[in-house]
Design a protein around this motif. Structure first.
Motif, mmCIF file in Angstrom:
data_model
loop_
_atom_site.group_PDB
_atom_site.id
_atom_site.type_symbol
_atom_site.label_atom_id
_atom_site.label_comp_id
_atom_site.label_asym_id
_atom_site.label_seq_id
_atom_site.Cartn_x
_atom_site.Cartn_y
_atom_site.Cartn_z
ATOM 1 N N HIS A 183 -4.970 6.445 1.656
ATOM 2 C CA HIS A 183 -4.606 5.456 0.757
ATOM 3 C C HIS A 183 -4.358 5.712 -0.633
ATOM 4 N N VAL B 235 0.747 -1.309 0.124
ATOM 5 C CA VAL B 235 0.068 0.054 0.002
ATOM 6 C C VAL B 235 0.791 1.408 0.145
ATOM 7 N N ASP C 200 -9.142 1.154 1.171
ATOM 8 C CA ASP C 200 -8.837 1.018 -0.615
ATOM 9 C C ASP C 200 -8.460 2.433 -0.998
ATOM 10 N N SER D 130 -15.460 2.077 -2.835
ATOM 11 C CA SER D 130 -15.221 0.763 -1.978
ATOM 12 C C SER D 130 -16.171 0.528 -0.771
ATOM 13 N N VAL E 271 -12.969 -2.084 3.949
ATOM 14 C CA VAL E 271 -11.570 -2.065 3.435
ATOM 15 C C VAL E 271 -11.208 -0.791 3.281
ATOM 16 N N ASN F 246 -14.110 5.914 3.821
ATOM 17 C CA ASN F 246 -13.856 5.210 2.525
ATOM 18 C C ASN F 246 -14.399 5.908 1.132
ATOM 19 N N ASP G 55 -2.797 -2.494 -2.887
ATOM 20 C CA ASP G 55 -3.890 -3.396 -2.596
ATOM 21 C C ASP G 55 -4.894 -2.837 -1.443
ATOM 22 N N TRP G 56 -6.112 -3.562 -1.498
ATOM 23 C CA TRP G 56 -6.844 -2.967 -0.425
ATOM 24 C C TRP G 56 -6.490 -4.070 0.764
ATOM 25 N N LYS H 20 -8.272 -5.452 4.551
ATOM 26 C CA LYS H 20 -9.478 -5.310 5.445
ATOM 27 C C LYS H 20 -9.264 -4.492 6.626
#
Length: 148
Positions: free
Chosen positions: A64, A48, A110, A104, A108, A100, A68-69, A71
């Motif tokens: 972010h 990330v 993301d 998404s 997660v 978020n 990658d995402w 959890k």
């Protein structure tokens, strides 16, 4: 009469040969199947790209920016300096706020999402911030600036 016996024993030997071949194939299949997990790739840690920002009131925000995402329930934010350390998680901690992106899921971390942790105290500028999962450290950085 002897000729009939030899014909019967020839048929038995063909059946025994076929059974041995089937047994060998089954044993080889079992050996191959038991060794297959050794050839599969191992589970990789997420990658990330994170950008960190902070303000003078004690809020630290992690953005972010790519990769990658992850959890949300596996993430923890650790803020530490020489005198104390605080750990923040998404489960039941009111000082851990997650926003978020529109695309998404809410479970997660993301692209476009951010995590804000509130220290409820001014930052001194020597705090080290770490974003980690159970298996890997995703980000580590030092808070910039100092006490107002």
């Amino acid at each position: 009469m002897q000729k009939k016996n030899s014909t019967r024993s020839g048929a038995v030997s063909e059946v025994v040969g076929e059974m041995l071949m089937i047994g060998i194939v089954l044993i080889l299949a079992a050996v191959f199947t038991s060794q297959l997990p050794n050839y599969l790739p191992s589970e990789r840690s997420p990658t990330v790209t994170v950008m960190m920002s902070n303000d003078t009131t004690g809020n630290i925000t992690l953005w972010h920016k790519g990769g990658d995402w992850v959890k949300l329930n596996t993430l923890k934010v650790i803020v530490a300096n020489q005198s104390h350390a605080s750990t923040f998680t998404a489960t039941g901690d009111p000082r851990f706020t997650f926003v978020n992106s529109a695309e998404s899921s809410s479970s997660v971390f993301d692209l476009g999402g951010n995590i804000t942790v509130s220290m409820n105290a001014p930052l001194y500028g020597d705090e080290k911030v770490t974003l980690a999962t159970d298996r890997a450290v995703l980000f580590s950085g030092v808070v910039s600036g100092g006490q107002p």
